[in-house]
Scaffold this motif. Structure first.
Motif, PDB file in Angstrom:
ATOM      1  N   LEU A 134       0.825  -1.213   0.000  1.00  0.00           N
ATOM      2  CA  LEU A 134       0.000   0.000   0.000  1.00  0.00           C
ATOM      3  C   LEU A 134       0.860   1.265   0.000  1.00  0.00           C
ATOM      4  CD1 LEU A 134      -2.835  -0.970   2.525  1.00  0.00           C
ATOM      5  CD2 LEU A 134      -3.059  -0.640   0.058  1.00  0.00           C
ATOM      6  N   LEU A 135       1.903   1.276   0.821  1.00  0.00           N
ATOM      7  CA  LEU A 135       2.754   2.470   0.905  1.00  0.00           C
ATOM      8  C   LEU A 135       3.496   2.743  -0.401  1.00  0.00           C
ATOM      9  CD1 LEU A 135       4.108   1.971   4.524  1.00  0.00           C
ATOM     10  CD2 LEU A 135       2.653   3.842   3.750  1.00  0.00           C
ATOM     11  N   ILE A 136       4.059   1.708  -0.983  1.00  0.00           N
ATOM     12  CA  ILE A 136       4.776   1.904  -2.246  1.00  0.00           C
ATOM     13  C   ILE A 136       3.806   2.301  -3.353  1.00  0.00           C
ATOM     14  CG2 ILE A 136       6.202   0.786  -3.999  1.00  0.00           C
ATOM     15  CD1 ILE A 136       7.651   1.442  -1.388  1.00  0.00           C
ATOM     16  N   LEU A 156       7.577   7.793   3.158  1.00  0.00           N
ATOM     17  CA  LEU A 156       6.619   6.710   2.904  1.00  0.00           C
ATOM     18  C   LEU A 156       7.287   5.561   2.158  1.00  0.00           C
ATOM     19  CD1 LEU A 156       3.423   8.738   1.902  1.00  0.00           C
ATOM     20  CD2 LEU A 156       3.928   7.649   4.095  1.00  0.00           C
ATOM     21  N   ALA A 157       8.163   5.899   1.213  1.00  0.00           N
ATOM     22  CA  ALA A 157       8.883   4.856   0.476  1.00  0.00           C
ATOM     23  C   ALA A 157       9.790   4.068   1.421  1.00  0.00           C
ATOM     24  CB  ALA A 157       9.698   5.469  -0.654  1.00  0.00           C
ATOM     25  N   ALA A 158      10.455   4.789   2.347  1.00  0.00           N
ATOM     26  CA  ALA A 158      11.323   4.114   3.311  1.00  0.00           C
ATOM     27  C   ALA A 158      10.512   3.204   4.225  1.00  0.00           C
ATOM     28  CB  ALA A 158      12.076   5.152   4.136  1.00  0.00           C
ATOM     29  N   ARG A 159       9.344   3.678   4.660  1.00  0.00           N
ATOM     30  CA  ARG A 159       8.490   2.839   5.534  1.00  0.00           C
ATOM     31  C   ARG A 159       7.967   1.632   4.776  1.00  0.00           C
ATOM     32  NH1 ARG A 159       7.261  -0.234   8.435  1.00  0.00           N
ATOM     33  NH2 ARG A 159       5.995  -0.160  10.337  1.00  0.00           N
ATOM     34  N   GLY A 160       7.627   1.825   3.507  1.00  0.00           N
ATOM     35  CA  GLY A 160       7.178   0.686   2.701  1.00  0.00           C
ATOM     36  C   GLY A 160       8.281  -0.328   2.493  1.00  0.00           C
ATOM     37  N   ALA A 161       9.502   0.148   2.226  1.00  0.00           N
ATOM     38  CA  ALA A 161      10.632  -0.756   2.026  1.00  0.00           C
ATOM     39  C   ALA A 161      10.924  -1.540   3.301  1.00  0.00           C
ATOM     40  CB  ALA A 161      11.858   0.035   1.588  1.00  0.00           C
ATOM     41  N   LEU A 162      10.871  -0.850   4.461  1.00  0.00           N
ATOM     42  CA  LEU A 162      11.104  -1.535   5.728  1.00  0.00           C
ATOM     43  C   LEU A 162      10.034  -2.597   5.977  1.00  0.00           C
ATOM     44  CD1 LEU A 162      12.703  -1.806   8.346  1.00  0.00           C
ATOM     45  CD2 LEU A 162      11.262   0.005   9.332  1.00  0.00           C
ATOM     46  N   SER A 163       8.800  -2.297   5.596  1.00  0.00           N
ATOM     47  CA  SER A 163       7.729  -3.289   5.762  1.00  0.00           C
ATOM     48  C   SER A 163       8.012  -4.539   4.942  1.00  0.00           C
ATOM     49  CB  SER A 163       6.382  -2.676   5.356  1.00  0.00           C
ATOM     50  OG  SER A 163       6.003  -1.652   6.242  1.00  0.00           O
ATOM     51  N   PHE A 164       8.498  -4.364   3.730  1.00  0.00           N
ATOM     52  CA  PHE A 164       8.843  -5.536   2.909  1.00  0.00           C
ATOM     53  C   PHE A 164      10.002  -6.325   3.532  1.00  0.00           C
ATOM     54  CE2 PHE A 164       6.823  -3.389  -0.933  1.00  0.00           C
ATOM     55  CZ  PHE A 164       5.795  -4.317  -1.014  1.00  0.00           C
ATOM     56  N   VAL A 165      10.982  -5.600   4.077  1.00  0.00           N
ATOM     57  CA  VAL A 165      12.111  -6.285   4.740  1.00  0.00           C
ATOM     58  C   VAL A 165      11.609  -7.092   5.929  1.00  0.00           C
ATOM     59  CG1 VAL A 165      14.223  -5.913   6.079  1.00  0.00           C
ATOM     60  CG2 VAL A 165      13.845  -4.636   3.961  1.00  0.00           C
ATOM     61  N   GLU A 166      10.730  -6.500   6.734  1.00  0.00           N
ATOM     62  CA  GLU A 166      10.200  -7.208   7.904  1.00  0.00           C
ATOM     63  C   GLU A 166       9.317  -8.376   7.489  1.00  0.00           C
ATOM     64  OE1 GLU A 166      10.215  -3.433  11.027  1.00  0.00           O
ATOM     65  OE2 GLU A 166       8.362  -4.004  10.007  1.00  0.00           O
ATOM     66  N   ASP A 199      11.259   0.527  13.198  1.00  0.00           N
ATOM     67  CA  ASP A 199       9.980   1.169  12.873  1.00  0.00           C
ATOM     68  C   ASP A 199       9.921   2.573  13.451  1.00  0.00           C
ATOM     69  OD1 ASP A 199       9.220  -1.123  11.600  1.00  0.00           O
ATOM     70  OD2 ASP A 199       7.881  -1.830  13.189  1.00  0.00           O
ATOM     71  N   THR A 200      10.411   2.722  14.681  1.00  0.00           N
ATOM     72  CA  THR A 200      10.384   4.038  15.339  1.00  0.00           C
ATOM     73  C   THR A 200      11.198   5.065  14.554  1.00  0.00           C
ATOM     74  OG1 THR A 200      10.104   3.041  17.516  1.00  0.00           O
ATOM     75  CG2 THR A 200      10.953   5.302  17.437  1.00  0.00           C
ATOM     76  N   ALA A 201      12.407   4.682  14.152  1.00  0.00           N
ATOM     77  CA  ALA A 201      13.273   5.606  13.420  1.00  0.00           C
ATOM     78  C   ALA A 201      12.623   6.042  12.106  1.00  0.00           C
ATOM     79  CB  ALA A 201      14.622   4.948  13.157  1.00  0.00           C
ATOM     80  N   VAL A 202      12.104   5.066  11.369  1.00  0.00           N
ATOM     81  CA  VAL A 202      11.508   5.391  10.074  1.00  0.00           C
ATOM     82  C   VAL A 202      10.214   6.185  10.251  1.00  0.00           C
ATOM     83  CG1 VAL A 202      10.546   4.437   7.953  1.00  0.00           C
ATOM     84  CG2 VAL A 202      12.593   3.428   8.956  1.00  0.00           C
ATOM     85  N   GLU A 203       9.436   5.872  11.272  1.00  0.00           N
ATOM     86  CA  GLU A 203       8.174   6.582  11.466  1.00  0.00           C
ATOM     87  C   GLU A 203       8.401   8.015  11.948  1.00  0.00           C
ATOM     88  OE1 GLU A 203       5.868   3.913  13.855  1.00  0.00           O
ATOM     89  OE2 GLU A 203       5.447   2.598  12.144  1.00  0.00           O
ATOM     90  N   TRP A 204       9.522   8.281  12.630  1.00  0.00           N
ATOM     91  CA  TRP A 204       9.872   9.672  12.911  1.00  0.00           C
ATOM     92  C   TRP A 204      10.179  10.404  11.601  1.00  0.00           C
ATOM     93  CZ3 TRP A 204       9.130  12.978  16.571  1.00  0.00           C
ATOM     94  CH2 TRP A 204       8.942  12.555  17.888  1.00  0.00           C
ATOM     95  N   PHE A 205      10.797   9.692  10.690  1.00  0.00           N
ATOM     96  CA  PHE A 205      11.051  10.256   9.360  1.00  0.00           C
ATOM     97  C   PHE A 205       9.732  10.566   8.661  1.00  0.00           C
ATOM     98  CE2 PHE A 205      13.040   9.300   4.936  1.00  0.00           C
ATOM     99  CZ  PHE A 205      13.136  10.661   4.681  1.00  0.00           C
ATOM    100  N   VAL A 206       8.758   9.647   8.803  1.00  0.00           N
ATOM    101  CA  VAL A 206       7.437   9.877   8.209  1.00  0.00           C
ATOM    102  C   VAL A 206       6.776  11.097   8.850  1.00  0.00           C
ATOM    103  CG1 VAL A 206       5.113   8.931   7.912  1.00  0.00           C
ATOM    104  CG2 VAL A 206       7.109   7.454   7.591  1.00  0.00           C
TER     105      VAL A 206
END
Length: 380
Positions: A134-136, A156-166, A199-206
């Motif tokens: 969804l994010l990508i 959002l792209a970074a959060r989506g990429a992290l979701s795929f990694v997880e 997740d915390t680091a990337v969501e601060w970025f978001v």
């Protein structure tokens, strides 16, 4: 060790999410923007998802269904509201679905997940894959607006990429086919234990991307509003400096006109319609107004486009012709008389001419032209 890491990671993420959610609540109180309202809901949903996770780990309920349904519904709501806010700021005025549609989709998704997801590992695999997709997809859909929401799209792209990694880490952790080595499974387990920190680091970025997007959008709107105000001001000034009947400039324009012509001097001509009161008395004010318009148009056509033609009073017109000599001014007046020769009713006028030298006094030139015009009337 993994349990301690998970607890630490989860505590950090929960504290962080509460701070972010509180920040957006405060922001929503000071900024009534639609995207901020979506993002308040998004971060509240994200905090709810983590609260469900913490409750599950500490309460250890006998059934996973309720926890799975609550977690997946909250996470989907987080992603959808996050993307709707991005759409609102990236494409102002875009049609957005009402809240009931989003809530219905979220509830249906949570219900399906509660029915068919059997374990935490499968939950992680499915949920992170859905979030990443969804994010990508949202980033791709908003790619055309990247100049206005670049930081938000990157986040959002970074959060989506992290979701795929997880999601991939959960796939390795499941290892249903036994195709991954023990080292790979150990690395996946470590990643999943520390995932809340990532997740915390990337969501601060978001969150930062959201704030920058709102700030940039507000700045563009202020710039646009300022441009509209300046245009409106200029239009009002134009209206204030124009006579509504004849469309000539009025006396308010005189200071600017004289300031512009002082470096080169000018011919100043005072024109006054003769017998205008009699025209009004005999033919009525409607015809009188038509005669004024005809007279104004004839004066404008007889002089140069660069000459200022001003309605000075009721039936008085002033012409300021920069750089024009006396002979040329008389020739223009003669042309004006020819233009009005066939008018009906017949229009006659008196004229006074004064020459304003380079750097001369506008007040003196006006006085001399006015006096010359009245001398003409007395001779006529």
């Amino acid at each position: 060790m993994d349990i301690l890491l998970w607890r630490w990671s989860t505590a950090v993420q929960l504290t962080s999410l509460l701070m972010v959610a509180g920040f957006f609540v405060v922001l929503a109180r000071s900024s009534r923007r639609v995207e901020v309202k979506w993002w308040v809901l998004a971060w509240a949903a994200n905090a709810t998802a983590l609260a469900v996770t913490v409750f599950f780990w500490f309460a250890q309920p006998s059934s996973l269904a309720l926890a799975i349904g609550g977690y997946t519904a909250s996470k989907l709501a987080f992603v959808l509201w996050l993307l709707l806010g991005a759409l609102a700021v990236g494409r102002p005025g875009a049609d957005l679905p009402p809240h009931r549609v989003v809530l219905t989709a979220v509830a249906a998704y949570g219900f399906v997940c509660a029915l068919f997801i059997p374990s935490i590992s499968v939950l992680g695999l499915v949920q992170h894959a859905v979030m990443g997709a969804l994010l990508i997809s949202g980033v791709v859909a908003l790619a055309g607006e990247w100049r206005h929401v670049a930081w938000l799209l990157a986040a959002l792209a970074a959060r989506g990429a992290l979701s795929f990694v997880e999601s991939g880490a959960y796939w390795v952790d499941l290892d249903a086919a036994g195709q991954f080595s023990a080292a790979a499974r150990e690395q996946a387990a470590w990643l999943l234990a520390a995932s809340s920190t990532f997740d915390t680091a990337v969501e601060w970025f978001v969150a930062l991307g959201c704030v920058l997007a709102v700030s940039e959008r507000a700045q563009r709107e202020l710039t646009q509003t300022n441009r509209y105000l300046l245009e409106a001001q200029e239009h009002l000034r134009h209206l204030a400096d124009r006579d509504p009947l004849t469309a000539l400039e009025n006396r308010r324009a005189l200071p600017t006109v004289f300031r512009d012509v002082r470096p080169e001097g000018a011919a100043v001509l005072f024109l006054d319609l003769d017998g205008f009161k009699q025209i009004n008395d005999l033919y009525g004010h409607v015809v009188g107004d038509q005669c004024l318009v005809r007279f104004a148009n004839a004066v404008r056509e007889s002089f140069r486009p660069s000459d200022a033609v001003i309605r000075y009073g009721g039936d008085e017109v002033l012409v300021v012709a920069p750089g024009m000599d006396e002979a040329a001014a008389h020739a223009r007046v003669a042309d004006l008389r020819e233009r009005l020769a066939d008018s009906e009713p017949r229009l006659r006028f008196s004229v006074g001419l004064a020459m304003m030298p380079v750097g001369g006094s506008p007040d003196q030139a006006l006085h001399d032209a006015d006096r010359a015009m009245y001398q003409w009337k007395r001779r006529a």
